[in-house]
Design a protein around this motif. Sequence first.
Motif, short mmCIF file in Angstrom:
data_model
loop_
_atom_site.label_atom_id
_atom_site.label_comp_id
_atom_site.label_asym_id
_atom_site.label_seq_id
_atom_site.Cartn_x
_atom_site.Cartn_y
_atom_site.Cartn_z
N GLY A 1 12.52 25.20 -3.43
CA GLY A 1 13.46 24.13 -3.73
C GLY A 1 14.62 24.55 -4.61
O GLY A 1 15.31 23.70 -5.18
N ARG A 2 14.85 25.85 -4.74
CA ARG A 2 15.89 26.33 -5.64
C ARG A 2 16.93 27.20 -4.91
O ARG A 2 17.54 28.09 -5.50
CB ARG A 2 15.25 27.11 -6.79
CG ARG A 2 14.42 26.20 -7.69
CD ARG A 2 13.60 26.99 -8.70
NE ARG A 2 12.80 26.12 -9.53
CZ ARG A 2 11.57 25.69 -9.22
NH1 ARG A 2 11.01 26.02 -8.10
NH2 ARG A 2 10.92 24.91 -10.04
N GLY A 3 17.08 26.94 -3.62
CA GLY A 3 18.04 27.71 -2.82
C GLY A 3 19.48 27.45 -3.25
O GLY A 3 19.83 26.34 -3.66
N LEU A 4 20.29 28.47 -3.19
CA LEU A 4 21.71 28.37 -3.51
C LEU A 4 22.53 28.41 -2.23
O LEU A 4 22.14 29.05 -1.26
CB LEU A 4 22.12 29.54 -4.43
CG LEU A 4 21.36 29.66 -5.74
CD1 LEU A 4 21.80 30.93 -6.48
CD2 LEU A 4 21.57 28.44 -6.60
N PRO A 5 23.69 27.72 -2.23
CA PRO A 5 24.51 27.73 -1.01
C PRO A 5 25.12 29.11 -0.79
O PRO A 5 25.60 29.75 -1.72
CB PRO A 5 25.58 26.68 -1.30
CG PRO A 5 25.65 26.60 -2.78
CD PRO A 5 24.26 26.91 -3.29
N VAL A 6 25.10 29.56 0.46
CA VAL A 6 25.70 30.83 0.84
C VAL A 6 26.84 30.51 1.79
O VAL A 6 26.64 29.85 2.80
CB VAL A 6 24.66 31.75 1.53
CG1 VAL A 6 25.32 33.04 2.00
CG2 VAL A 6 23.50 32.03 0.60
N VAL B 1 7.05 35.63 -1.37
CA VAL B 1 7.39 36.02 -2.73
C VAL B 1 7.11 34.84 -3.64
O VAL B 1 7.66 33.75 -3.46
CB VAL B 1 8.86 36.47 -2.85
CG1 VAL B 1 9.21 36.79 -4.29
CG2 VAL B 1 9.11 37.68 -1.96
N LEU B 2 6.23 35.04 -4.60
CA LEU B 2 5.77 33.94 -5.45
C LEU B 2 6.55 33.81 -6.75
O LEU B 2 6.91 32.71 -7.17
CB LEU B 2 4.29 34.13 -5.77
CG LEU B 2 3.36 34.18 -4.56
CD1 LEU B 2 1.95 34.59 -4.98
CD2 LEU B 2 3.36 32.85 -3.83
N ARG C 1 4.41 26.01 -5.41
CA ARG C 1 3.72 27.20 -4.89
C ARG C 1 4.41 28.48 -5.34
O ARG C 1 3.76 29.45 -5.71
CB ARG C 1 3.68 27.12 -3.36
CG ARG C 1 3.20 28.38 -2.67
CD ARG C 1 1.73 28.57 -2.77
NE ARG C 1 1.36 29.81 -2.06
CZ ARG C 1 0.25 30.46 -2.27
NH1 ARG C 1 -0.62 30.00 -3.14
NH2 ARG C 1 -0.03 31.56 -1.62
N THR C 2 5.75 28.52 -5.27
CA THR C 2 6.52 29.68 -5.72
C THR C 2 7.54 29.25 -6.76
O THR C 2 7.89 28.08 -6.87
CB THR C 2 7.27 30.37 -4.55
OG1 THR C 2 8.48 29.68 -4.30
CG2 THR C 2 6.42 30.45 -3.30
N ALA D 1 1.95 29.18 -8.17
CA ALA D 1 2.37 30.36 -8.93
C ALA D 1 3.34 29.99 -10.05
O ALA D 1 3.41 30.67 -11.06
CB ALA D 1 3.03 31.38 -8.00
N CYS D 2 4.10 28.92 -9.85
CA CYS D 2 5.13 28.54 -10.82
C CYS D 2 4.58 27.58 -11.88
O CYS D 2 3.76 26.71 -11.58
CB CYS D 2 6.30 27.89 -10.09
SG CYS D 2 7.72 27.58 -11.18
#
Length: 127
Positions: free
Chosen positions: A120-125, A44-45, A115-116, A109-110
């Motif tokens: 580098g924008r993951g959120l804690p789950v 997913v881009l 690339r996407t 893409a960004c």
Amino acid sequence: MATERTPQTPHPASALDSGIAATLKRDDAGLVAAIIQQHDTGEVLMLGWMDDEALHRTLTTGRVTFWSRSRQEYWRKGDTSGHVQHVKSVALDCDGDALLVRVDQVGAACHTGTRTCFEGRGLPVSA
């Protein structure tokens, strides 16, 4: 007589096939979310927004066109950056309120150069 537009509302007239247009469920601004995915890897881009005209241009030119909510204009991905998206397929989801555009992405893409747009924008789950 020119057609007036309110802020955040794209151009209303389009050459989009009427059958396709009838299946779309647009938001209050006349837009549908377009998820952009790399065709061969499933990566997913990014997510962009399309009105009827942006979708028509995407379907007929082979390049992805979006409606920019911030700039209030159409923009074809890669025209200024060179990071083009070549359309491989377009599908409408079961509710008609989102598009899946499978592309061959050239370069990042960004707009930040990654690339996407999710890199580098993951959120804690915590669940």
